[in-house]
Write a protein that holds these residues in place. Structure first.
Motif, PDB file in Angstrom:
ATOM      1  N   PHE A 104       0.833  -1.207   0.000  1.00 45.08           N
ATOM      2  CA  PHE A 104       0.000   0.000   0.000  1.00 45.08           C
ATOM      3  C   PHE A 104       0.868   1.258   0.000  1.00 45.08           C
ATOM      4  CE2 PHE A 104      -2.429   3.229   2.472  1.00 45.08           C
ATOM      5  CZ  PHE A 104      -3.381   3.501   1.508  1.00 45.08           C
ATOM      6  N   ASN A 105       1.879   1.293   0.859  1.00 40.95           N
ATOM      7  CA  ASN A 105       2.767   2.459   0.911  1.00 40.95           C
ATOM      8  C   ASN A 105       3.551   2.641  -0.384  1.00 40.95           C
ATOM      9  OD1 ASN A 105       1.991   3.299   3.458  1.00 40.95           O
ATOM     10  ND2 ASN A 105       3.545   2.077   4.486  1.00 40.95           N
ATOM     11  N   ALA A 106       3.958   1.539  -1.005  1.00 42.05           N
ATOM     12  CA  ALA A 106       4.665   1.623  -2.283  1.00 42.05           C
ATOM     13  C   ALA A 106       3.757   2.226  -3.348  1.00 42.05           C
ATOM     14  CB  ALA A 106       5.150   0.240  -2.715  1.00 42.05           C
ATOM     15  N   MET A 107       2.493   1.855  -3.328  1.00 41.11           N
ATOM     16  CA  MET A 107       1.539   2.419  -4.285  1.00 41.11           C
ATOM     17  C   MET A 107       1.371   3.921  -4.049  1.00 41.11           C
ATOM     18  SD  MET A 107      -2.360   1.249  -4.892  1.00 41.11           S
ATOM     19  CE  MET A 107      -3.444   2.132  -5.973  1.00 41.11           C
ATOM     20  N   LEU A 108       1.215   4.315  -2.785  1.00 44.28           N
ATOM     21  CA  LEU A 108       1.067   5.736  -2.469  1.00 44.28           C
ATOM     22  C   LEU A 108       2.308   6.536  -2.843  1.00 44.28           C
ATOM     23  CD1 LEU A 108      -0.683   5.776   1.020  1.00 44.28           C
ATOM     24  CD2 LEU A 108      -1.708   6.186  -1.226  1.00 44.28           C
ATOM     25  N   GLY A 109       3.472   5.927  -2.698  1.00 50.74           N
ATOM     26  CA  GLY A 109       4.725   6.616  -2.981  1.00 50.74           C
ATOM     27  C   GLY A 109       5.153   6.583  -4.439  1.00 50.74           C
ATOM     28  N   ALA A 110       4.424   5.831  -5.244  1.00 53.69           N
ATOM     29  CA  ALA A 110       4.785   5.723  -6.669  1.00 53.69           C
ATOM     30  C   ALA A 110       4.525   7.049  -7.377  1.00 53.69           C
ATOM     31  CB  ALA A 110       3.971   4.611  -7.320  1.00 53.69           C
ATOM     32  N   SER A 111       5.318   7.333  -8.401  1.00 54.17           N
ATOM     33  CA  SER A 111       5.110   8.567  -9.165  1.00 54.17           C
ATOM     34  C   SER A 111       3.755   8.545  -9.875  1.00 54.17           C
ATOM     35  CB  SER A 111       6.250   8.788 -10.158  1.00 54.17           C
ATOM     36  OG  SER A 111       6.333   7.692 -11.051  1.00 54.17           O
ATOM     37  N   THR A 112       3.284   7.353 -10.217  1.00 55.32           N
ATOM     38  CA  THR A 112       1.954   7.191 -10.802  1.00 55.32           C
ATOM     39  C   THR A 112       1.249   6.018 -10.108  1.00 55.32           C
ATOM     40  OG1 THR A 112       2.893   5.850 -12.564  1.00 55.32           O
ATOM     41  CG2 THR A 112       2.528   8.169 -13.071  1.00 55.32           C
ATOM     42  N   PRO A 113       0.472   6.304  -9.055  1.00 58.57           N
ATOM     43  CA  PRO A 113      -0.202   5.238  -8.315  1.00 58.57           C
ATOM     44  C   PRO A 113      -1.090   4.355  -9.192  1.00 58.57           C
ATOM     45  CG  PRO A 113      -0.368   7.296  -7.111  1.00 58.57           C
ATOM     46  CD  PRO A 113       0.216   7.611  -8.457  1.00 58.57           C
ATOM     47  N   GLY A 114      -1.705   4.937 -10.218  1.00 59.63           N
ATOM     48  CA  GLY A 114      -2.556   4.156 -11.111  1.00 59.63           C
ATOM     49  C   GLY A 114      -1.775   3.101 -11.872  1.00 59.63           C
ATOM     50  N   GLN A 115      -0.591   3.451 -12.332  1.00 60.62           N
ATOM     51  CA  GLN A 115       0.245   2.478 -13.039  1.00 60.62           C
ATOM     52  C   GLN A 115       0.768   1.417 -12.085  1.00 60.62           C
ATOM     53  OE1 GLN A 115       3.297   4.208 -15.468  1.00 60.62           O
ATOM     54  NE2 GLN A 115       1.832   5.247 -16.794  1.00 60.62           N
ATOM     55  N   TYR A 116       1.114   1.816 -10.862  1.00 63.01           N
ATOM     56  CA  TYR A 116       1.548   0.839  -9.863  1.00 63.01           C
ATOM     57  C   TYR A 116       0.426  -0.163  -9.616  1.00 63.01           C
ATOM     58  CZ  TYR A 116       3.563  -1.248  -5.714  1.00 63.01           C
ATOM     59  OH  TYR A 116       4.081  -2.152  -4.830  1.00 63.01           O
ATOM     60  N   PHE A 117      -0.780   0.353  -9.426  1.00 61.34           N
ATOM     61  CA  PHE A 117      -1.939  -0.511  -9.211  1.00 61.34           C
ATOM     62  C   PHE A 117      -2.115  -1.469 -10.389  1.00 61.34           C
ATOM     63  CE2 PHE A 117      -6.362  -1.335 -10.232  1.00 61.34           C
ATOM     64  CZ  PHE A 117      -6.767  -2.020  -9.101  1.00 61.34           C
ATOM     65  N   TYR A 118      -2.050  -0.958 -11.596  1.00 57.29           N
ATOM     66  CA  TYR A 118      -2.262  -1.764 -12.795  1.00 57.29           C
ATOM     67  C   TYR A 118      -1.216  -2.881 -12.909  1.00 57.29           C
ATOM     68  CZ  TYR A 118      -2.934  -3.040 -17.660  1.00 57.29           C
ATOM     69  OH  TYR A 118      -3.160  -3.743 -18.815  1.00 57.29           O
ATOM     70  N   HIS A 119       0.029  -2.567 -12.641  1.00 58.61           N
ATOM     71  CA  HIS A 119       1.111  -3.540 -12.846  1.00 58.61           C
ATOM     72  C   HIS A 119       1.314  -4.509 -11.682  1.00 58.61           C
ATOM     73  CE1 HIS A 119       2.463  -1.992 -16.658  1.00 58.61           C
ATOM     74  NE2 HIS A 119       2.435  -0.775 -16.168  1.00 58.61           N
ATOM     75  N   PHE A 120       1.033  -4.066 -10.448  1.00 60.76           N
ATOM     76  CA  PHE A 120       1.414  -4.885  -9.288  1.00 60.76           C
ATOM     77  C   PHE A 120       0.249  -5.368  -8.418  1.00 60.76           C
ATOM     78  CE2 PHE A 120       5.072  -2.081 -10.136  1.00 60.76           C
ATOM     79  CZ  PHE A 120       5.989  -3.060 -10.476  1.00 60.76           C
ATOM     80  N   ILE A 121      -0.940  -4.831  -8.603  1.00 57.99           N
ATOM     81  CA  ILE A 121      -2.045  -5.188  -7.718  1.00 57.99           C
ATOM     82  C   ILE A 121      -3.235  -5.765  -8.469  1.00 57.99           C
ATOM     83  CG2 ILE A 121      -3.765  -4.279  -6.089  1.00 57.99           C
ATOM     84  CD1 ILE A 121      -1.618  -2.267  -5.183  1.00 57.99           C
ATOM     85  N   ARG A 122      -3.662  -5.130  -9.517  1.00 59.26           N
ATOM     86  CA  ARG A 122      -4.925  -5.410 -10.209  1.00 59.26           C
ATOM     87  C   ARG A 122      -5.220  -6.895 -10.412  1.00 59.26           C
ATOM     88  NH1 ARG A 122      -6.752  -5.567 -15.823  1.00 59.26           N
ATOM     89  NH2 ARG A 122      -4.572  -5.705 -16.352  1.00 59.26           N
ATOM     90  N   LEU A 123      -4.316  -7.631 -10.963  1.00 54.54           N
ATOM     91  CA  LEU A 123      -4.558  -9.054 -11.233  1.00 54.54           C
ATOM     92  C   LEU A 123      -3.791  -9.991 -10.310  1.00 54.54           C
ATOM     93  CD1 LEU A 123      -4.584  -8.978 -15.143  1.00 54.54           C
ATOM     94  CD2 LEU A 123      -6.534  -8.933 -13.573  1.00 54.54           C
ATOM     95  N   ALA A 124      -3.107  -9.439  -9.323  1.00 56.90           N
ATOM     96  CA  ALA A 124      -2.267 -10.261  -8.457  1.00 56.90           C
ATOM     97  C   ALA A 124      -2.921 -10.626  -7.124  1.00 56.90           C
ATOM     98  CB  ALA A 124      -0.947  -9.528  -8.185  1.00 56.90           C
ATOM     99  N   TYR A 125      -4.012  -9.954  -6.764  1.00 57.14           N
ATOM    100  CA  TYR A 125      -4.639 -10.160  -5.457  1.00 57.14           C
ATOM    101  C   TYR A 125      -6.122 -10.466  -5.614  1.00 57.14           C
ATOM    102  CZ  TYR A 125      -0.399  -8.111  -3.526  1.00 57.14           C
ATOM    103  OH  TYR A 125       0.902  -7.863  -3.183  1.00 57.14           O
ATOM    104  N   PRO A 126      -6.678 -11.234  -4.669  1.00 60.52           N
ATOM    105  CA  PRO A 126      -8.118 -11.497  -4.709  1.00 60.52           C
ATOM    106  C   PRO A 126      -8.895 -10.196  -4.479  1.00 60.52           C
ATOM    107  CG  PRO A 126      -7.105 -12.596  -2.812  1.00 60.52           C
ATOM    108  CD  PRO A 126      -6.019 -11.906  -3.565  1.00 60.52           C
ATOM    109  N   TYR A 127     -10.049 -10.093  -5.105  1.00 62.67           N
ATOM    110  CA  TYR A 127     -10.813  -8.845  -5.067  1.00 62.67           C
ATOM    111  C   TYR A 127     -12.308  -9.120  -5.201  1.00 62.67           C
ATOM    112  CZ  TYR A 127     -11.434  -9.591 -10.001  1.00 62.67           C
ATOM    113  OH  TYR A 127     -11.781 -10.141 -11.198  1.00 62.67           O
TER     114      TYR A 127
END
Length: 83
Positions: A56-79
């Motif tokens: 979560f902190n890495a996503m907040l600290g990313a220069s583009t949180p949306g891209q971080y979400f897309y590449h590292f979270i979107r399809l990697a975690y249950p939702y």
């Protein structure tokens, strides 16, 4: 790709607006390791599980949180979609 989960109606997560071209707001419940994401254009809200505080902190600290979400979270975690 993880399968969608069922809605947990007992979890109340407060989201805060962020600056992103794809995301409207984010919220995080550290105890339950749950990330809540509201998307900008569609207004859909999803919850992602097993998200560590570090991720979560890495996503907040990313220069583009949306891209971080897309590449590292979107399809990697249950939702699941809540709205």
């Amino acid at each position: 790709m993880p399968k969608p989960l069922k809605l947990d109606k007992n979890l109340d997560i407060v989201r805060e607006a962020i600056t992103s071209s794809n995301l409207e707001s984010l919220g995080y419940d550290e105890k339950n390791e749950t990330l809540e994401v509201e998307f900008l254009n569609a207004g859909e809200i999803y919850r992602y599980h097993n998200i560590s505080k570090h991720v979560f902190n890495a996503m907040l600290g990313a220069s583009t949180p949306g891209q971080y979400f897309y590449h590292f979270i979107r399809l990697a975690y249950p939702y699941y979609r809540i709205q």
